[in-house]
Scaffold this motif. Structure first.
Motif, PDB file in Angstrom:
ATOM      1  N   MET A   1       1.027  -1.585   0.216  1.00 29.85           N
ATOM      2  CA  MET A   1       0.416   0.336   0.280  1.00 29.85           C
ATOM      3  C   MET A   1       0.776   1.141   0.227  1.00 29.85           C
ATOM      4  SD  MET A   1      -2.727   1.984  -0.590  1.00 29.85           S
ATOM      5  CE  MET A   1      -4.193   0.061  -0.009  1.00 29.85           C
ATOM      6  N   ILE A   2       1.776   1.125   0.457  1.00 29.43           N
ATOM      7  CA  ILE A   2       2.547   2.592   0.816  1.00 29.43           C
ATOM      8  C   ILE A   2       3.000   2.229  -0.993  1.00 29.43           C
ATOM      9  CG2 ILE A   2       5.022   3.171   1.168  1.00 29.43           C
ATOM     10  CD1 ILE A   2       3.257   3.040   3.902  1.00 29.43           C
ATOM     11  N   LYS A   3       3.730   1.717  -1.459  1.00 29.58           N
ATOM     12  CA  LYS A   3       4.542   2.021  -2.499  1.00 29.58           C
ATOM     13  C   LYS A   3       3.705   2.336  -3.875  1.00 29.58           C
ATOM     14  CE  LYS A   3       7.213   0.715  -6.176  1.00 29.58           C
ATOM     15  NZ  LYS A   3       8.454   1.002  -5.921  1.00 29.58           N
ATOM     16  N   ILE A   4       2.024   1.768  -3.487  1.00 32.50           N
ATOM     17  CA  ILE A   4       0.585   2.172  -3.711  1.00 32.50           C
ATOM     18  C   ILE A   4       0.849   3.545  -4.194  1.00 32.50           C
ATOM     19  CG2 ILE A   4      -1.611   2.700  -4.730  1.00 32.50           C
ATOM     20  CD1 ILE A   4       0.062  -0.252  -6.018  1.00 32.50           C
ATOM     21  N   LEU A   5       0.523   4.415  -2.694  1.00 26.98           N
ATOM     22  CA  LEU A   5       0.913   5.616  -2.351  1.00 26.98           C
ATOM     23  C   LEU A   5       1.789   6.588  -2.743  1.00 26.98           C
ATOM     24  CD1 LEU A   5      -0.855   5.127   1.075  1.00 26.98           C
ATOM     25  CD2 LEU A   5      -2.414   6.310  -1.051  1.00 26.98           C
ATOM     26  N   GLN A   6       2.781   5.970  -2.492  1.00 26.73           N
ATOM     27  CA  GLN A   6       4.123   6.420  -3.619  1.00 26.73           C
ATOM     28  C   GLN A   6       3.747   6.754  -5.064  1.00 26.73           C
ATOM     29  OE1 GLN A   6       7.028   3.649  -1.895  1.00 26.73           O
ATOM     30  NE2 GLN A   6       7.530   5.136  -0.197  1.00 26.73           N
ATOM     31  N   LEU A  34      -4.303   1.803   5.008  1.00 26.62           N
ATOM     32  CA  LEU A  34      -3.464   1.326   4.654  1.00 26.62           C
ATOM     33  C   LEU A  34      -4.301  -0.385   4.359  1.00 26.62           C
ATOM     34  CD1 LEU A  34      -0.581   2.008   7.314  1.00 26.62           C
ATOM     35  CD2 LEU A  34      -0.601   2.342   4.648  1.00 26.62           C
ATOM     36  N   LEU A  35      -5.741   0.136   5.350  1.00 21.61           N
ATOM     37  CA  LEU A  35      -6.009  -0.681   4.911  1.00 21.61           C
ATOM     38  C   LEU A  35      -7.512  -1.366   3.455  1.00 21.61           C
ATOM     39  CD1 LEU A  35      -7.719  -1.026   8.680  1.00 21.61           C
ATOM     40  CD2 LEU A  35      -6.498  -2.347   7.399  1.00 21.61           C
ATOM     41  N   ILE A  41      -7.968   2.419  -4.684  1.00 24.23           N
ATOM     42  CA  ILE A  41      -7.355   3.787  -4.959  1.00 24.23           C
ATOM     43  C   ILE A  41      -6.662   4.265  -6.224  1.00 24.23           C
ATOM     44  CG2 ILE A  41      -4.918   4.932  -4.899  1.00 24.23           C
ATOM     45  CD1 ILE A  41      -4.888   3.168  -1.756  1.00 24.23           C
ATOM     46  N   LYS A  42      -6.759   3.286  -7.246  1.00 19.86           N
ATOM     47  CA  LYS A  42      -6.895   3.594  -8.392  1.00 19.86           C
ATOM     48  C   LYS A  42      -7.915   3.896  -9.091  1.00 19.86           C
ATOM     49  CE  LYS A  42      -2.280   0.121  -9.205  1.00 19.86           C
ATOM     50  NZ  LYS A  42      -2.284  -0.106  -9.810  1.00 19.86           N
ATOM     51  N   GLU A  43      -9.418   3.835  -8.318  1.00 17.35           N
ATOM     52  CA  GLU A  43     -10.141   4.006  -8.908  1.00 17.35           C
ATOM     53  C   GLU A  43     -10.667   4.960  -8.635  1.00 17.35           C
ATOM     54  OE1 GLU A  43     -15.103   1.212  -9.080  1.00 17.35           O
ATOM     55  OE2 GLU A  43     -13.355   0.989  -7.549  1.00 17.35           O
ATOM     56  N   THR A  44     -10.901   5.022  -7.358  1.00 19.01           N
ATOM     57  CA  THR A  44     -10.825   6.471  -6.965  1.00 19.01           C
ATOM     58  C   THR A  44      -9.960   7.782  -7.624  1.00 19.01           C
ATOM     59  OG1 THR A  44     -11.861   5.708  -4.827  1.00 19.01           O
ATOM     60  CG2 THR A  44     -11.386   8.489  -5.466  1.00 19.01           C
ATOM     61  N   LEU A  45      -9.073   7.515  -7.677  1.00 14.44           N
ATOM     62  CA  LEU A  45      -8.258   8.550  -8.507  1.00 14.44           C
ATOM     63  C   LEU A  45      -8.511   8.581  -9.889  1.00 14.44           C
ATOM     64  CD1 LEU A  45      -3.950   8.017  -7.331  1.00 14.44           C
ATOM     65  CD2 LEU A  45      -5.851   9.600  -6.481  1.00 14.44           C
ATOM     66  N   LYS A  66      -7.361  14.733   4.346  1.00 15.85           N
ATOM     67  CA  LYS A  66      -6.433  14.124   4.590  1.00 15.85           C
ATOM     68  C   LYS A  66      -6.334  12.361   4.272  1.00 15.85           C
ATOM     69  CE  LYS A  66      -6.911  17.280   8.777  1.00 15.85           C
ATOM     70  NZ  LYS A  66      -7.847  18.459   8.604  1.00 15.85           N
ATOM     71  N   GLY A  67      -6.817  12.306   3.700  1.00 17.97           N
ATOM     72  CA  GLY A  67      -6.582  11.024   2.569  1.00 17.97           C
ATOM     73  C   GLY A  67      -7.656  10.135   3.213  1.00 17.97           C
ATOM     74  N   PHE A  68      -8.537  10.898   3.562  1.00 16.22           N
ATOM     75  CA  PHE A  68     -10.566  10.204   3.624  1.00 16.22           C
ATOM     76  C   PHE A  68     -11.058   9.860   2.432  1.00 16.22           C
ATOM     77  CE2 PHE A  68      -9.113  11.655   7.693  1.00 16.22           C
ATOM     78  CZ  PHE A  68      -9.527  10.484   9.035  1.00 16.22           C
ATOM     79  N   LEU A  69     -10.074  10.685   1.302  1.00 19.22           N
ATOM     80  CA  LEU A  69     -11.055  10.162   0.013  1.00 19.22           C
ATOM     81  C   LEU A  69     -10.777   9.411  -0.285  1.00 19.22           C
ATOM     82  CD1 LEU A  69     -11.745  12.372  -2.244  1.00 19.22           C
ATOM     83  CD2 LEU A  69      -9.665  12.191  -3.731  1.00 19.22           C
ATOM     84  N   PHE A  70      -9.852   8.326   0.444  1.00 23.06           N
ATOM     85  CA  PHE A  70     -10.081   7.483  -0.427  1.00 23.06           C
ATOM     86  C   PHE A  70     -10.759   5.748   0.246  1.00 23.06           C
ATOM     87  CE2 PHE A  70      -4.985   8.253  -1.593  1.00 23.06           C
ATOM     88  CZ  PHE A  70      -5.625   8.728  -2.840  1.00 23.06           C
TER      89      PHE A  70
END
Length: 117
Positions: A1-6, A34-35, A41-45, A66-70
């Protein structure tokens, strides 16, 4: 998940130099991110890009929410945007500007928006 966010941060135009600070801030404000699945995440973006938001604007929304968008699914975002557009009788451009100034409009359900507006 960290990699995807980066990767998402860099793909949206974020700088390598600011990535660590951005990521730490995002995780400290919303560790539950992280859950989420990488597909969600990709779908939302992708959905936000389809709605006409630029990469810079999406980064703004991520920072403000604050990331709640995901935690939102594209369908709930669409419902909230449609309700807001109808309630304020605004154009697509005006709606986008309104969302950028008050991104919580995306976060609230239609029922909550009806009550508050």
């Amino acid at each position: 998940m960290i990699k995807i966010l980066q990767e998402s941060y860099l793909n949206l135009g974020g700088s390598e130099a600011n990535m660590k600070v951005w990521l730490l801030k995002l995780l400290s404000q919303n560790p539950f991110i992280l859950l989420k699945s990488s597909a969600a995440i990709k779908e939302t973006l992708e959905f936000l890009q389809e709605q006409g938001f630029t990469n810079f604007e999406i980064l703004q929304l991520l920072s403000k929410l604050k990331g709640f968008l995901f935690q939102l699914c594209p369908r709930s975002i669409q419902n909230s945007m449609s309700f807001t557009e109808n309630a304020f009788k605004c154009t697509d451009h005006d709606l986008k500007q309104l969302v950028l100034k008050c991104p919580a409009l995306l976060y609230y359900s239609v029922a909550v928006l009806e009550e508050r507006i």
